[in-house]
Write an enzyme that holds these catalytic residues in place. Structure first.
Site, PDB file in Angstrom:
ATOM      1  N   ASP A 212       0.832  -1.193   0.000  1.00 26.40           N
ATOM      2  CA  ASP A 212       0.000   0.000   0.000  1.00 26.40           C
ATOM      3  C   ASP A 212       0.871   1.250   0.000  1.00 26.40           C
ATOM      4  O   ASP A 212       1.861   1.337   0.732  1.00 26.40           O
ATOM      5  CB  ASP A 212      -0.901  -0.028   1.242  1.00 26.40           C
ATOM      6  CG  ASP A 212      -1.906   1.094   1.276  1.00 26.40           C
ATOM      7  OD1 ASP A 212      -2.785   1.111   0.391  1.00 26.40           O
ATOM      8  OD2 ASP A 212      -1.826   1.925   2.191  1.00 26.40           O
ATOM      9  N   GLU A 280       1.782  -0.053  -4.900  1.00 24.50           N
ATOM     10  CA  GLU A 280       0.835   0.976  -5.337  1.00 24.50           C
ATOM     11  C   GLU A 280       1.546   2.321  -5.318  1.00 24.50           C
ATOM     12  O   GLU A 280       1.957   2.797  -4.258  1.00 24.50           O
ATOM     13  CB  GLU A 280      -0.374   1.024  -4.400  1.00 24.50           C
ATOM     14  CG  GLU A 280      -1.331   2.165  -4.722  1.00 24.50           C
ATOM     15  CD  GLU A 280      -2.249   2.516  -3.566  1.00 24.50           C
ATOM     16  OE1 GLU A 280      -3.367   2.984  -3.823  1.00 24.50           O
ATOM     17  OE2 GLU A 280      -1.838   2.335  -2.393  1.00 24.50           O
TER      18      GLU A 280
END
Length: 550
Positions: A212, A280
């Site tokens: 993330d 990401e």
């Protein structure tokens, strides 16, 4: 309902299994409830793994299921090495691993390393005073002389990126919610603790990680102000247009040059396990450049994805060519992972207002692009974005910016398995988010019984990619656009495949390149090629052809 399992070659010892892989994202709260509390869980995933395997995907990515107060639905972790009871137990997670591996599916989990929950024991200790063992584990800073925040950094969730803490009489940094304080990656002990988290899950059998906000890990130690971003350079890929976050060029609160040093350490931990990671990259100006920086060589991350195809506007032929040309320029030595939908954006069937033919074309396209692929639960059913009433909203992001931005709940509503029950086979109880009535006719069991359903097209497109190494792992030549048609060739060894896509409702005539070509992909609606190499592409139609020496 019966589901045939796709046959897959064994790749248990293949460290490059990720290259060209198709990864299926599961948002566990919304996939399958196994215990009747209205919330999806790990044993629900176990129950549905045969269906996932039937799609032919290589791996699953499970969004966070760790201990959490759920202020941001698991992206605020209070214990990295345990399962939140709402999702089950560590034993249930072991069952996910065992079942997935028995079906030939690898398991990737979502590691949220840039920040924790403010209820994490690390933060409780850090905020107690300025002299404890974890005093430097988070990003603390003194106020300016007038008592205001240390600089102009903003939160993606709105407002200042700093929060005053009376215990230390200092501000702490939070890129997201106030309850999500940022870890200080300049502190060596923090890096060691997070690498230990990776080791814990690798030893438990995971095959990799989705990382993330991978470019948010490190901040500028001098705490310099971000410069203003001119209006003509702003876009809303990373944050909604109504968010002032878009008014800054984020030079100092993320994208730190030393971030790659931590990524090398993480890769070294993963390497003995043959594990892979997809990062990401959240940056609206330099996303592809950072993708290239973080995936270059064999000692950093294997894959990253940026937000170019998660944007609001439907990608035109020229835009697709522009993106892929930029990837070749700034990330040619790296590896992209493409996605059209995920748990943070409006589902692409709605975002791009796609007719059924367009949905099929884009599915085939993503399976033909150089890179790996992520598909998000329910997109294989063509689910549109659900309308969620304000009183049913759960997402703090949507509540903050309603109604101009309705948040992420519309793409997070429960998966639909059967059309003949109020909750679509997801749960016997009231779901945590309502099941959209318009989703019920698109349920899995209904599509299984309909040969022309989109679900079967996804299976065929994934199988087609798997059957042709040129598509999964090969190189590509220069992408080109002719009107609304994009075309390119993919090559791996002696296999060369020509790909053309009509990205519009307007028919187009087209010539194949010189050479001998055999039409392939009839099951995907590939256009017929005439004897003289001419082809007619109908609205949203594709052409796939294999080069021969004959």
């Amino acid at each position: 309902m019966t589901t045939a399992l796709a046959t897959k070659p064994g790749n248990a010892n293949d460290k490059d299994w990720w290259r060209g892989a198709v990864i299926y994202q599961i948002y566990p709260r919304s996939y399958q409830d196994s215990n009747g509390d209205g919330i999806g869980d790990l044993l629900g995933i176990v129950q549905r793994l045969p269906y996932i395997a039937s799609l032919g995907v290589d791996a699953i990515w499970i969004s966070p299921f760790f201990m959490s107060p759920m202020k941001d639905f698991g992206y605020d972790v209070s214990d990295y090495c345990d399962v939140d009871p709402m999702f089950g137990s560590l034993a249930d997670f072991d069952a996910v691993i065992e079942t997935a591996h028995s079906l030939g599916v690898k398991v990737m989990i979502d590691l949220v390393l840039s920040h924790t929950s403010d209820q994490h024991p690390w933060f409780a200790e850090s905020r107690a005073n300025k002299i404890n063992d974890k005093a430097n584990w988070y990003v603390w800073a003194d106020p300016k002389p007038d008592g205001t925040a240390p600089n102009n950094w903003l939160s993606i969730f709105g407002g200042s990126g700093w929060q005053w803490d009376a215990r230390r009489e200092q501000y702490y940094m939070h890129n997201f919610l106030v309850s999500q304080p940022d870890l200080n990656f300049h502190e060596p002990a923090v890096q060691e603790a997070l690498l230990d988290v990776g080791r814990f899950w690798l030893n438990r059998g995971v095959d990799g990680f989705r990382l993330d906000t991978i470019n948010f890990y490190m901040h500028d130690e001098q705490l310099r102000d971000n410069p203003a971003l001119p209006p003509e350079r702003r876009n809303a890929n990373t944050a909604p247009a109504v968010n002032p976050y878009n008014h800054q060029e984020h030079l100092y609160d993320k994208n730190h040059p030393k971030n790659v040093e931590f990524l090398r350490r993480l890769r070294a931990v993963m390497e003995p396990f043959g594990a892979a990671a997809v990062g990401e990259v959240g940056d609206s100006q330099r996303g592809l450049e950072i993708l290239g920086e973080y995936t270059r060589g064999d000692d950093l991350m294997q894959m990253c994805y940026a937000f170019e195809f998660l944007a609001a506007d439907i990608p035109t032929a020229d835009r697709i060519v522009e993106v892929m040309e930029e990837v070749d320029t700034v990330a040619g030595e790296g590896w992209a992972c493409w996605a059209f939908s995920n748990h943070d954006v409006v589902r692409h069937a709605t975002r791009w207002n796609l007719a059924p033919g367009a949905q099929r074309m884009f599915t085939t396209l993503i399976m033909c692009l150089r890179g790996s692929v992520c598909i998000y639960q329910g997109e294989e059913l063509g689910l549109p974005e659900a309308e969620v009433a304000f009183e049913d909203l759960q997402d703090p992001y949507g509540i903050e910016f309603w109604p101009e931005f309705k948040g992420r709940d519309g793409c997070r509503t429960p998966m639909v398995w059967t059309p003949n029950s109020q909750n679509g086979g997801f749960s016997d109880a009231k779901p945590w988010l309502p099941v959209a009535s318009e989703h019920l006719p698109l349920a899995v069991s209904a599509q299984e019984d309909e040969p022309g359903a989109l679900l079967h097209h996804y299976r065929k497109a994934i199988a087609f990619r798997r059957a042709h190494s040129a598509l999964s792992q090969g190189s590509h030549d220069k992408l080109r656009a002719k009107g609304d048609v994009i075309y390119f060739t993919r090559t791996d060894g002696e296999q060369t495949i020509f790909c053309a896509f009509n990205v519009s409702e307007t028919p187009s005539d087209f010539d194949l390149p010189d050479g001998n070509w055999i039409p392939i992909g009839a099951e995907l609606g590939s256009a017929h090629v005439s004897a003289d190499g001419r082809l007619h592409l109908g609205p949203w139609q594709v052409c796939l052809a294999l080069k021969t020496d004959i």
